[in-house]
Design a protein around this motif. Structure first.
Motif, short mmCIF file in Angstrom:
data_model
loop_
_atom_site.label_atom_id
_atom_site.label_comp_id
_atom_site.label_asym_id
_atom_site.label_seq_id
_atom_site.Cartn_x
_atom_site.Cartn_y
_atom_site.Cartn_z
N GLN A 279 8.79 1.38 -3.82
CA GLN A 279 7.49 2.01 -4.04
C GLN A 279 6.41 0.96 -4.28
O GLN A 279 5.28 1.06 -3.76
N ILE A 280 6.74 -0.07 -5.06
CA ILE A 280 5.77 -1.14 -5.32
C ILE A 280 5.39 -1.84 -4.02
O ILE A 280 4.22 -2.16 -3.79
N HIS A 281 6.37 -2.05 -3.15
CA HIS A 281 6.09 -2.69 -1.86
C HIS A 281 5.07 -1.87 -1.07
O HIS A 281 4.10 -2.42 -0.52
N TRP A 282 5.27 -0.56 -1.00
CA TRP A 282 4.37 0.27 -0.20
C TRP A 282 3.00 0.41 -0.86
O TRP A 282 1.99 0.56 -0.16
N ILE A 283 2.94 0.38 -2.19
CA ILE A 283 1.64 0.39 -2.87
C ILE A 283 0.88 -0.88 -2.50
O ILE A 283 -0.32 -0.84 -2.15
N LEU A 284 1.55 -2.03 -2.61
CA LEU A 284 0.91 -3.30 -2.25
C LEU A 284 0.51 -3.32 -0.77
O LEU A 284 -0.57 -3.81 -0.42
N SER A 285 1.37 -2.81 0.07
CA SER A 285 1.09 -2.79 1.50
C SER A 285 -0.18 -1.99 1.79
O SER A 285 -1.01 -2.39 2.62
#
Length: 419
Positions: free
Chosen positions: A174-180
């Motif tokens: 989830q953190i990856h997609w938020i940053l993305s």
């Protein structure tokens, strides 16, 4: 290469020939802000007649990437990007709260001061590695006591040495997609040329592994809950409908049709930034009708009778749109979802059962699948999107067991084969 004054100019990067004949391109790209180690961009070019030419192209490309980070189009930091992104982000309040919580807990402490232009794929992958080791970002090196409370106090057995616990794979993803998402906006705003999250290795999709209570455990939980009738009705409904806690807490009498034996789930509760309970659409933004069995209808009739008796005893009238589960005699305010979760957890702990309120939703799904109910019907009751795709992914193990039972049943009905 010689300059105008005759001095040799040092070439940036290197091209090394490997024993296999391949060429390895290597360009220094600075210090990794997470690991504090020297960071290189590398690529191996297979041997061949054009290998040297391809290696030079790779070196030039790497140098351009390094220069772009050293001379970014903005001096903004990751913190400043996140602040600006959250200003223009159009999502539900509860979704935003989840984003902000993860950003404040994990992203800002480790990456917040880093210039956006210096954020690259290796830095992101190092960041994810830290989260996989310890959710408190110690990297496995913290030797400290986690105190139960701040300030001077006498330590008890609740003050324990720090133990590294990895952040859940789903949370890292989830953190990856938020940053993305934030970095995509930075590209659109021309703050950076490329999105480093697209180049980083994405955290793997976690394997769904629901842990519903067993049938004996579920029976014990319901029996214990019935010692207080309103609470027993809540747990019963959670188990038989598979509704989310926020949907049950938002359920109103106007959405319950006892004659038709059906209830309509059209809203859910959440706590806003000011700490107040608010209503919103369901998670999939669709209302759904859930059929009720005869016993559950009687449970709701009894709940309605108790609610009306409490209101009448205080010379009040139960509101037609009052909440089914409410601390107020007239049903004016709902039960808070967190209150229900905490009460259920305490009850389960007293019984020695390792489960939580959300697991009742898994229990409902697995019991329906075990009974042979088709996946689309189960998905409809649970409010899963994707026409059953989510249900298939989460409950694949139970579907497999159900399929094996179906095969056994079919075999038992087959005629005897000739000998």
């Amino acid at each position: 290469m010689a300059t105008a004054n005759g001095r040799a100019k040092r070439q940036r990067g290197e091209i090394e020939e490997l024993p296999s004949g391949s060429l390895r391109v290597k360009v220094y790209a600075g210090i990794d802000p997470i690991t504090k180690k020297r960071h290189y961009l590398t690529e191996t070019i297979p041997a061949g007649p054009t290998a040297r030419k391809e290696a030079e192209k790779a070196r030039t490309r790497f140098l351009a990437q390094v220069d772009d980070r050293r001379n970014p189009r903005t001096r903004a930091t990751v913190d400043q990007l996140l602040d600006r992104w959250l200003e223009v982000l159009d999502v539900e309040t509860s979704t935003r709260q989840g984003y902000v919580k993860k950003l404040n807990k994990h992203v800002r402490p480790l990456l917040g001061k880093l210039p956006v232009g210096r954020l690259d794929a290796e830095t992101l992958e190092s960041f994810y590695a830290v989260l996989r080791k310890c959710r408190d970002h110690c990297g496995g090196a913290r030797k400290a006591i986690e105190h139960r409370k701040a300030g001077p106090h006498d330590c008890t057995d609740k003050c324990r040495p720090h133990e590294c616990k990895p952040l859940a794979p789903a949370s890292i993803r989830q953190i990856h997609w938020i940053l993305s998402g934030a970095l995509n906006r930075a590209v659109r705003w021309r703050w950076i040329a490329v999105n480093p999250a697209d180049q980083a290795e994405k955290p793997g999709m976690p394997q769904p592994n629901p842990h519903p209570p067993t049938a004996p455990e579920a029976a014990l939980l319901v029996t214990q809950a019935w010692k207080e009738p309103d609470w027993g009705a809540f747990v019963w409904l959670a188990m038989t409908t598979g509704a989310r806690r926020s949907e049950l807490c938002a359920l109103r009498w106007s959405a319950v049709d006892l004659d038709a034996a059906v209830l309509t789930l059209r809203s859910a509760l959440y706590v806003d930034d000011a700490g107040k309970l608010r209503e919103k659409d369901t998670k999939t933004h669709q209302q759904r009708r859930v059929a009720l069995d005869a016993e559950t209808v009687e449970v709701l009739r009894d709940q309605l009778a108790r609610s009306e008796d409490r209101a009448s005893a205080l010379a009040l009238s139960l509101r037609g749109d009052g909440y089914v589960f409410s601390p107020d005699p007239d049903g004016d305010t709902p039960l808070t979802p967190d209150t229900a979760t905490q009460r259920f957890s305490r009850m389960a702990a007293r019984l020695g059962i390792a489960t939580n309120l959300h697991a009742l939703r898994h229990h409902s799904a697995t019991e329906l699948i075990a009974a042979g109910v088709d996946v689309r019907t189960v998905a409809g009751r649970l409010g899963h999107g994707g026409g059953g795709a989510t249900t298939l992914r989460v409950y694949a193990a139970w579907l497999s067991e159900s399929d094996q039972r179906a095969a056994t049943t079919l075999a038992a009905r087959m005629p005897s084969r000739p000998r």
